[in-house]
Scaffold this motif. Structure first.
Motif, PDB file in Angstrom:
ATOM      1  N   PHE A  61     -56.825 -33.402  -7.488  1.00  7.25           N
ATOM      2  CA  PHE A  61     -57.322 -34.657  -6.927  1.00  7.25           C
ATOM      3  C   PHE A  61     -57.256 -35.801  -7.918  1.00  7.25           C
ATOM      4  O   PHE A  61     -57.142 -36.958  -7.522  1.00  7.25           O
ATOM      5  CB  PHE A  61     -58.727 -34.474  -6.352  1.00  7.25           C
ATOM      6  CG  PHE A  61     -58.701 -33.977  -4.937  1.00  7.25           C
ATOM      7  CD1 PHE A  61     -58.631 -34.868  -3.876  1.00  7.25           C
ATOM      8  CD2 PHE A  61     -58.687 -32.623  -4.660  1.00  7.25           C
ATOM      9  CE1 PHE A  61     -58.562 -34.423  -2.568  1.00  7.25           C
ATOM     10  CE2 PHE A  61     -58.620 -32.161  -3.358  1.00  7.25           C
ATOM     11  CZ  PHE A  61     -58.559 -33.064  -2.304  1.00  7.25           C
ATOM     12  N   GLU A  62     -57.324 -35.504  -9.197  1.00  7.47           N
ATOM     13  CA  GLU A  62     -57.089 -36.564 -10.183  1.00  7.47           C
ATOM     14  C   GLU A  62     -55.663 -37.095 -10.045  1.00  7.47           C
ATOM     15  O   GLU A  62     -55.435 -38.316 -10.069  1.00  7.47           O
ATOM     16  CB  GLU A  62     -57.315 -36.014 -11.592  1.00  7.47           C
ATOM     17  CG  GLU A  62     -58.781 -35.794 -11.932  1.00  7.47           C
ATOM     18  CD  GLU A  62     -58.970 -35.114 -13.277  1.00  7.47           C
ATOM     19  OE1 GLU A  62     -57.943 -34.784 -13.925  1.00  7.47           O
ATOM     20  OE2 GLU A  62     -60.126 -34.896 -13.681  1.00  7.47           O
ATOM     21  N   LEU A  63     -54.714 -36.177  -9.894  1.00  3.60           N
ATOM     22  CA  LEU A  63     -53.320 -36.582  -9.723  1.00  3.60           C
ATOM     23  C   LEU A  63     -53.114 -37.269  -8.380  1.00  3.60           C
ATOM     24  O   LEU A  63     -52.446 -38.308  -8.283  1.00  3.60           O
ATOM     25  CB  LEU A  63     -52.409 -35.357  -9.837  1.00  3.60           C
ATOM     26  CG  LEU A  63     -50.912 -35.586  -9.617  1.00  3.60           C
ATOM     27  CD1 LEU A  63     -50.363 -36.637 -10.574  1.00  3.60           C
ATOM     28  CD2 LEU A  63     -50.155 -34.265  -9.768  1.00  3.60           C
ATOM     29  N   ARG A  64     -53.710 -36.688  -7.341  1.00  2.00           N
ATOM     30  CA  ARG A  64     -53.545 -37.265  -6.010  1.00  2.00           C
ATOM     31  C   ARG A  64     -54.098 -38.680  -5.936  1.00  2.00           C
ATOM     32  O   ARG A  64     -53.497 -39.566  -5.319  1.00  2.00           O
ATOM     33  CB  ARG A  64     -54.235 -36.361  -4.983  1.00  2.00           C
ATOM     34  CG  ARG A  64     -53.916 -36.721  -3.552  1.00  2.00           C
ATOM     35  CD  ARG A  64     -54.521 -35.747  -2.568  1.00  2.00           C
ATOM     36  NE  ARG A  64     -54.265 -36.194  -1.210  1.00  2.00           N
ATOM     37  CZ  ARG A  64     -54.765 -35.622  -0.125  1.00  2.00           C
ATOM     38  NH1 ARG A  64     -55.556 -34.568  -0.237  1.00  2.00           N
ATOM     39  NH2 ARG A  64     -54.494 -36.105   1.073  1.00  2.00           N
ATOM     40  N   ALA A  65     -55.252 -38.908  -6.572  1.00  2.00           N
ATOM     41  CA  ALA A  65     -55.851 -40.243  -6.560  1.00  2.00           C
ATOM     42  C   ALA A  65     -54.950 -41.262  -7.249  1.00  2.00           C
ATOM     43  O   ALA A  65     -54.763 -42.383  -6.756  1.00  2.00           O
ATOM     44  CB  ALA A  65     -57.231 -40.214  -7.214  1.00  2.00           C
ATOM     45  N   ALA A  66     -54.381 -40.866  -8.387  1.00  2.00           N
ATOM     46  CA  ALA A  66     -53.501 -41.794  -9.106  1.00  2.00           C
ATOM     47  C   ALA A  66     -52.305 -42.185  -8.247  1.00  2.00           C
ATOM     48  O   ALA A  66     -51.907 -43.357  -8.194  1.00  2.00           O
ATOM     49  CB  ALA A  66     -53.028 -41.155 -10.408  1.00  2.00           C
ATOM     50  N   LEU A  67     -51.740 -41.208  -7.545  1.00  2.00           N
ATOM     51  CA  LEU A  67     -50.547 -41.466  -6.739  1.00  2.00           C
ATOM     52  C   LEU A  67     -50.881 -42.199  -5.434  1.00  2.00           C
ATOM     53  O   LEU A  67     -50.238 -43.185  -5.078  1.00  2.00           O
ATOM     54  CB  LEU A  67     -49.853 -40.141  -6.408  1.00  2.00           C
ATOM     55  CG  LEU A  67     -49.208 -39.382  -7.573  1.00  2.00           C
ATOM     56  CD1 LEU A  67     -48.838 -37.966  -7.139  1.00  2.00           C
ATOM     57  CD2 LEU A  67     -47.957 -40.121  -8.054  1.00  2.00           C
ATOM     58  N   GLU A  68     -51.889 -41.716  -4.725  1.00  2.00           N
ATOM     59  CA  GLU A  68     -52.122 -42.240  -3.377  1.00  2.00           C
ATOM     60  C   GLU A  68     -52.873 -43.569  -3.372  1.00  2.00           C
ATOM     61  O   GLU A  68     -52.743 -44.343  -2.418  1.00  2.00           O
ATOM     62  CB  GLU A  68     -52.838 -41.197  -2.514  1.00  2.00           C
ATOM     63  CG  GLU A  68     -51.946 -40.001  -2.191  1.00  2.00           C
ATOM     64  CD  GLU A  68     -52.390 -39.260  -0.959  1.00  2.00           C
ATOM     65  OE1 GLU A  68     -52.309 -39.821   0.148  1.00  2.00           O
ATOM     66  OE2 GLU A  68     -52.830 -38.111  -1.124  1.00  2.00           O
ATOM     67  N   ARG A  76     -40.161 -42.247  -4.692  1.00  2.00           N
ATOM     68  CA  ARG A  76     -40.558 -41.404  -5.819  1.00  2.00           C
ATOM     69  C   ARG A  76     -42.023 -40.993  -5.707  1.00  2.00           C
ATOM     70  O   ARG A  76     -42.377 -39.829  -5.947  1.00  2.00           O
ATOM     71  CB  ARG A  76     -40.323 -42.140  -7.140  1.00  2.00           C
ATOM     72  CG  ARG A  76     -38.872 -42.421  -7.444  1.00  2.00           C
ATOM     73  CD  ARG A  76     -38.081 -41.151  -7.666  1.00  2.00           C
ATOM     74  NE  ARG A  76     -36.720 -41.427  -8.095  1.00  2.00           N
ATOM     75  CZ  ARG A  76     -35.788 -40.493  -8.301  1.00  2.00           C
ATOM     76  NH1 ARG A  76     -36.110 -39.220  -8.103  1.00  2.00           N
ATOM     77  NH2 ARG A  76     -34.581 -40.824  -8.685  1.00  2.00           N
ATOM     78  N   ILE A  77     -42.887 -41.942  -5.353  1.00  2.00           N
ATOM     79  CA  ILE A  77     -44.294 -41.608  -5.157  1.00  2.00           C
ATOM     80  C   ILE A  77     -44.435 -40.638  -3.991  1.00  2.00           C
ATOM     81  O   ILE A  77     -45.168 -39.646  -4.076  1.00  2.00           O
ATOM     82  CB  ILE A  77     -45.141 -42.871  -4.912  1.00  2.00           C
ATOM     83  CG1 ILE A  77     -45.246 -43.707  -6.193  1.00  2.00           C
ATOM     84  CG2 ILE A  77     -46.543 -42.500  -4.413  1.00  2.00           C
ATOM     85  CD1 ILE A  77     -46.049 -44.985  -6.036  1.00  2.00           C
ATOM     86  N   ALA A  78     -43.717 -40.897  -2.912  1.00  2.00           N
ATOM     87  CA  ALA A  78     -43.797 -40.046  -1.729  1.00  2.00           C
ATOM     88  C   ALA A  78     -43.407 -38.609  -2.044  1.00  2.00           C
ATOM     89  O   ALA A  78     -44.046 -37.653  -1.576  1.00  2.00           O
ATOM     90  CB  ALA A  78     -42.908 -40.604  -0.623  1.00  2.00           C
ATOM     91  N   GLU A  79     -42.377 -38.442  -2.841  1.00  2.00           N
ATOM     92  CA  GLU A  79     -41.912 -37.101  -3.206  1.00  2.00           C
ATOM     93  C   GLU A  79     -42.989 -36.328  -3.955  1.00  2.00           C
ATOM     94  O   GLU A  79     -43.243 -35.153  -3.681  1.00  2.00           O
ATOM     95  CB  GLU A  79     -40.653 -37.226  -4.065  1.00  2.00           C
ATOM     96  CG  GLU A  79     -40.079 -35.900  -4.515  1.00  2.00           C
ATOM     97  CD  GLU A  79     -38.864 -36.095  -5.414  1.00  2.00           C
ATOM     98  OE1 GLU A  79     -38.279 -35.078  -5.835  1.00  2.00           O
ATOM     99  OE2 GLU A  79     -38.484 -37.252  -5.700  1.00  2.00           O
ATOM    100  N   GLN A  80     -43.639 -36.983  -4.899  1.00  2.00           N
ATOM    101  CA  GLN A  80     -44.667 -36.314  -5.683  1.00  2.00           C
ATOM    102  C   GLN A  80     -45.932 -36.061  -4.867  1.00  2.00           C
ATOM    103  O   GLN A  80     -46.573 -35.010  -5.003  1.00  2.00           O
ATOM    104  CB  GLN A  80     -45.005 -37.147  -6.926  1.00  2.00           C
ATOM    105  CG  GLN A  80     -43.860 -37.296  -7.901  1.00  2.00           C
ATOM    106  CD  GLN A  80     -43.297 -35.950  -8.336  1.00  2.00           C
ATOM    107  OE1 GLN A  80     -44.060 -35.057  -8.726  1.00  2.00           O
ATOM    108  NE2 GLN A  80     -41.987 -35.800  -8.274  1.00  2.00           N
ATOM    109  N   VAL A  81     -46.282 -37.008  -4.007  1.00  2.00           N
ATOM    110  CA  VAL A  81     -47.469 -36.836  -3.175  1.00  2.00           C
ATOM    111  C   VAL A  81     -47.292 -35.653  -2.237  1.00  2.00           C
ATOM    112  O   VAL A  81     -48.228 -34.870  -2.012  1.00  2.00           O
ATOM    113  CB  VAL A  81     -47.776 -38.117  -2.369  1.00  2.00           C
ATOM    114  CG1 VAL A  81     -48.824 -37.838  -1.288  1.00  2.00           C
ATOM    115  CG2 VAL A  81     -48.276 -39.211  -3.293  1.00  2.00           C
ATOM    116  N   ARG A  82     -46.100 -35.480  -1.679  1.00  2.00           N
ATOM    117  CA  ARG A  82     -45.850 -34.361  -0.761  1.00  2.00           C
ATOM    118  C   ARG A  82     -46.162 -33.025  -1.433  1.00  2.00           C
ATOM    119  O   ARG A  82     -46.802 -32.150  -0.844  1.00  2.00           O
ATOM    120  CB  ARG A  82     -44.399 -34.372  -0.283  1.00  2.00           C
ATOM    121  CG  ARG A  82     -44.096 -33.274   0.740  1.00  2.00           C
ATOM    122  CD  ARG A  82     -42.622 -33.252   1.098  1.00  2.00           C
ATOM    123  NE  ARG A  82     -41.799 -32.816  -0.009  1.00  2.00           N
ATOM    124  CZ  ARG A  82     -41.591 -31.524  -0.320  1.00  2.00           C
ATOM    125  NH1 ARG A  82     -42.174 -30.561   0.381  1.00  2.00           N
ATOM    126  NH2 ARG A  82     -40.813 -31.198  -1.332  1.00  2.00           N
TER     127      ARG A  82
END
Length: 222
Positions: A83-90, A146-152
């Motif tokens: 969720f730390e990673l998800r928050a940064a991306l999303e 690029r963000i979309a790819e990582q978020v998926r």
């Protein structure tokens, strides 16, 4: 010439095996029985092993040399890190969506929200695909591949870890409210508000998952 993965038997096995894992039909902690699964899918073990390696590269499975693969189980540290990673991306994606969205994007987002509420009120188990559909529509509005790819990949791992937890209807209702608030902020073209709502949404989802993990641990100890 070797066919692309998505057109091969292995590619088909990836899709089926991913679905079995993300829906919890193959629960967290389960070891993958290659013989039984190959027979179930009607393929040889070669394409199945290729599919397993592919899903291991995405974090959907854990592959241990000479010991095979298993579905990972959730730990509080795993959830917190994801969720730390998800928050940064999303949160970044929400800001971009509010800046770049079109009217067509808003229509899609509202349609996904409406379909999610229809399904929720029908009393069915909330399908993870509808939650992913909302976030994918938001990512499409952000126009950042690029963000979309990582978020998926991150979202997929969250779905996986959540598959072993019980349903929480009040939490699901709150998530639908969060989605509506996100659409309102994006439609208003307010990047700051969109990021704020996303951050609050993800913090609540993280907290709910951690609570679920604690409850599950207590039940297994009893």
């Amino acid at each position: 010439m070797t066919p692309p993965l998505h057109l091969s038997l292995a590619g088909q096995a990836v899709d089926v095996l991913r679905e079995l894992v993300l829906t919890g039909e193959i629960p967290p902690g389960t070891r993958i029985n290659e013989v039984e699964l190959a027979a179930r899918l009607g393929i040889s073990r070669g394409p199945l092993r290729e599919a397993i390696r592919h899903l291991a590269s995405e974090g959907v499975l854990i592959l241990v040399p000479h010991r095979g693969a298993h579905v990972p189980t959730a730990t509080p540290a795993d959830v917190q890190a994801l969720f730390e990673l998800r928050a940064a991306l999303e949160c970044a994606a929400a800001e971009l969506a509010a800046s770049r969205r079109t009217e067509a994007d808003i229509v899609v987002l509202r349609e996904v929200c409406a379909e999610s509420r229809r399904t929720y009120h029908a009393g069915e188990r909330f399908p993870y695909r509808l939650d992913l559909a909302f976030h994918q529509a938001l990512l499409a509005a952000a126009r950042s591949p690029r963000i979309a790819e990582q978020v998926r990949l991150v979202q997929q791992r969250v779905v996986l870890l959540r598959s072993g937890l019980r349903d929480d209807p009040p939490h699901q209702h709150a998530s639908l409210d969060d989605h509506d608030a996100l659409v309102t902020a994006v439609a208003a073209g307010d990047p700051v508000k969109a990021a704020e709502v996303m951050r609050r949404h993800l913090a609540r989802v993280c907290s709910q998952m951690l609570t679920g993990l604690t409850a599950a641990a207590r039940e297994s100890a009893d």
